[in-house]
Enzyme design. Structure first.
Site, PDB file in Angstrom:
ATOM      1  N   ASP A 191       0.993  -1.068  -0.014  1.00 16.30           N
ATOM      2  CA  ASP A 191      -0.021   0.170   0.134  1.00 16.30           C
ATOM      3  C   ASP A 191       0.998   1.214   0.146  1.00 16.30           C
ATOM      4  O   ASP A 191       1.476   1.462   1.130  1.00 16.30           O
ATOM      5  CB  ASP A 191      -0.862  -0.077   1.170  1.00 16.30           C
ATOM      6  CG  ASP A 191      -1.769   1.219   1.285  1.00 16.30           C
ATOM      7  OD1 ASP A 191      -1.542   2.218   0.549  1.00 16.30           O
ATOM      8  OD2 ASP A 191      -3.020   1.108   1.726  1.00 16.30           O
ATOM      9  N   HIS A 192       1.100   1.775  -1.158  1.00 20.86           N
ATOM     10  CA  HIS A 192       2.156   2.648  -1.273  1.00 20.86           C
ATOM     11  C   HIS A 192       1.929   3.904   0.022  1.00 20.86           C
ATOM     12  O   HIS A 192       2.794   4.721  -0.013  1.00 20.86           O
ATOM     13  CB  HIS A 192       2.273   3.436  -2.804  1.00 20.86           C
ATOM     14  CG  HIS A 192       1.217   4.331  -3.145  1.00 20.86           C
ATOM     15  ND1 HIS A 192       0.086   3.842  -3.653  1.00 20.86           N
ATOM     16  CD2 HIS A 192       0.897   5.602  -2.943  1.00 20.86           C
ATOM     17  CE1 HIS A 192      -0.760   5.108  -3.852  1.00 20.86           C
ATOM     18  NE2 HIS A 192      -0.193   6.024  -3.621  1.00 20.86           N
ATOM     19  N   HIS A 254      -5.881   2.716   1.823  1.00 20.94           N
ATOM     20  CA  HIS A 254      -5.227   4.019   2.132  1.00 20.94           C
ATOM     21  C   HIS A 254      -5.733   4.604   3.433  1.00 20.94           C
ATOM     22  O   HIS A 254      -4.963   4.952   4.397  1.00 20.94           O
ATOM     23  CB  HIS A 254      -4.903   5.142   1.174  1.00 20.94           C
ATOM     24  CG  HIS A 254      -4.435   4.569  -0.065  1.00 20.94           C
ATOM     25  ND1 HIS A 254      -3.416   3.530  -0.365  1.00 20.94           N
ATOM     26  CD2 HIS A 254      -4.725   4.865  -1.200  1.00 20.94           C
ATOM     27  CE1 HIS A 254      -3.210   3.470  -1.402  1.00 20.94           C
ATOM     28  NE2 HIS A 254      -4.093   4.408  -2.386  1.00 20.94           N
TER      29      HIS A 254
END
Ligand SMILES: NC(=O)c1ccc[n+]([C@@H]2O[C@H](COP(=O)([O-])OP(=O)(O)OC[C@H]3O[C@@H](n4cnc5c(N)ncnc54)[C@H](OP(=O)(O)O)[C@@H]3O)[C@@H](O)[C@H]2O)c1
Length: 503
Positions: A191-192, A254
């Site tokens: 999950d960047h 996010h």
């Protein structure tokens, strides 16, 4: 292999990838060219890749090694000498993932690379393909005997892009497929957002300082607002977005990751297990809505035509690849409750949307009013509640809002703020999220990747909302592009006597 802790003191200067091969599936795609290769180029320029390193691209598009190399150079703005030299060793395998020949060819290429480049049998697979083939690729790797390391201390890991499932059931199915081929310890779900410095800074702010943690609870915090705003629309990804929506695209991953870091208890140690144990505990405390409650706690919205950043933009339903009667949400707002001692009774308001006035992500904590304000009403007209704002993007930093006396003869008090800006405070360059996470995967540090139980818990929170949205009578509130969302979202806070912050 011993794990390095990237968050630990002193680890920075010597953080280098070990000898290894990065195998990118979906190597002809958008993510590879826009994110992965620029991140690798940064790592190469920063001397964080060893000489014994190679990329093997895999995709269905027919290309020779040289074509792939040329493409990886052409897509880079100003390729450095280090990048040019690295790319000259890249290999490519063309093939369909449903065909065993593809994986037999990959196996041959890997053997050649290990022998020629001294990469020691170490492999990181990166699934940059559409999610429907994640399970298929994992199974094919296992069938070729390529999913487990040899018994010689080498490693084999697999990085998986979002989305990790479409709901709880499909996430569990995907997990079963992945676990049939790889151990959980080999799986790195990316999950960047967790690769962003400011997101990691939530941990530093909370657990390296004595002054914030004592007030980080229901006694002092009135409520928390999390905003993930984008000014962009869906662009050319309309048909992808039709099957996703803001809930799956942003909230399930996010937003809930940022929420978990905000909610969690202090871990005993800042390492993969310590942090992930506390995050999953925090997510378990989030109150799961019943399908009937969703209408009262969640607003689903979609943008109409409007003006964003000076340009006129079409409605979502007019975008390429979007159905004219689409009900997909490009915006959602919700009120969440957390059932534990620290947070009971503190509402968490979350909103995310496309075509909002600007790109902006923050976590804002607003504090209770003082018990007694010894000033006249008129003197405090410009005074708002104290707030601690973690600015995640852009202009990363922290703002603390407090009241101060306005200079002059009268005793007027007005809100003002102290600002900490990452860019101004440190000389060091902030690594891009993918740069950070790619290196973590190669080094073998899973701290900033999502564990299977976290994924499940996030879907448990989201599933009833998906079910409610699936009902055609669930309202979709329309908002004009370039505004902060539908009026219904304002009402969500109005009824609690609160307002959305204006970033
Ligand atoms: N792009 C982003 O910014 C972004 C951000 C976050 C997450 N992701 C995730 O990263 C992954 C890759 O995204 P992307 O934007 O790079 O996707 P993409 O460009 O649509 O696809 C990547 C590559 O996969 C191959 N492909 C397409 N359809 C396929 C199919 N049905 N079966 C097998 N291969 C297929 C194509 O290569 P060939 O036809 O040559 O095989 C394509 O070049 C996705 O899971 C996405 O959700 C992307």
């Amino acid at each position: 292999m011993t794990e390095q802790n990237p968050l630990a003191e002193g680890a920075e200067s010597d953080r280098r990838a070990p000898p290894c091969v990065l195998v990118v599936f979906g190597a002809s795609g958008d993510l590879t060219t826009r994110k992965l290769m620029p991140a690798l180029a940064e790592l190469a320029d920063g001397r964080r890749l060893p000489a014994a390193f190679c990329v093997v691209g895999v995709a269905r598009t027919e290309m020779a090694d040289e074509d792939f190399q040329a493409r990886m150079l052409a897509d880079m703005d100003k390729p450095s000498a280090a990048w040019e030299s690295l790319v000259s060793g890249f290999r490519y395998v063309a093939g369909d993932y449903s065909h065993p020949d593809t994986f037999a060819a990959l196996k041959r290429v890997l053997a050649e690379v290990h022998a020629a480049r001294g990469t020691g049998g170490n492999v990181v697979y990166y699934l940059a393909t559409p999610p429907q083939v994640f399970g298929e690729v994992a199974a094919a790797l296992a069938a070729e005997g390529m999913s487990k390391p040899e018994d010689d201390g080498s490693f084999v890991r697999i990085v998986i892009e979002k989305p990790y499932g479409r709901d709880l059931g499909s996430a569990r199915e995907l997990d079963a497929q992945m676990h049939a081929s790889f151990d959980e310890s080999q799986i790195y779900r990316i999950d960047h957002y967790l690769g962003k410095e400011t997101v990691q800074n939530v941990l530093a702010l909370r657990f390296a300082n004595a002054i914030f943690e004592p007030i980080w609870n229901r006694r002092y915090v009135d409520h928390v607002q999390i905003t993930v705003a984008e000014s962009l629309g869906v662009g050319h990804r309309g048909s992808f977005y039709e099957g996703a929506g803001a809930l799956r695209d942003i909230v399930q991953n996010h937003v809930l990751q940022v929420l978990a870091l905000t909610l969690m208890e202090p871990p005993a140690t800042i390492d993969a297990q310590g942090i992930r144990d506390e995050k999953v505990k925090a997510l378990r405390a989030v109150d799961i809505l019943s399908v009937d409650e969703v209408g009262n706690e969640v607003v689903r919205g979609q943008y109409d035509r409007g003006w964003v950043e000076g340009g006129e933009v079409p409605a979502y339903r007019e975008e390429e690849g979007v159905a004219a009667d689409s009900r997909t949400e490009t915006y959602m707002a919700m009120r969440m409750q957390v059932d534990n001692w620290r947070w009971a009774g503190v509402p968490f308001y979350v909103r995310t949307g496309k075509r909002l006035p600007k790109r902006y992500t923050e976590v804002a904590m607003e504090f209770h009013d003082v018990p007694h304000l010894p000033f006249g009403r008129k003197d405090t007209r410009g005074l708002g509640p104290n707030a601690l704002v973690l600015r995640i993007q852009p202009d990363e930093g922290i703002t603390l809002r407090f009241g101060a006396k306005v200079p002059g003869q009268a005793f007027r008090v007005r809100s003002t703020s102290m600002d900490f800006s990452y860019g101004a405070a440190f000389m060091e360059e902030t690594p891009e999220a993918y740069e950070r996470l790619l290196l973590d995967a190669m080094v073998g540090d899973p701290t900033l990747f999502i564990r299977t139980d976290e994924v499940e818990q996030a879907w448990r929170i989201v599933d009833p909302i998906l079910e409610a949205f699936a009902d055609p009578s669930f309202p979709v509130a329309h908002y004009q592009a370039g505004t902060w969302g539908p009026r219904e979202a304002d009402r969500l806070l109005d009824r609690d006597g609160r307002r959305w912050r204006s970033p």
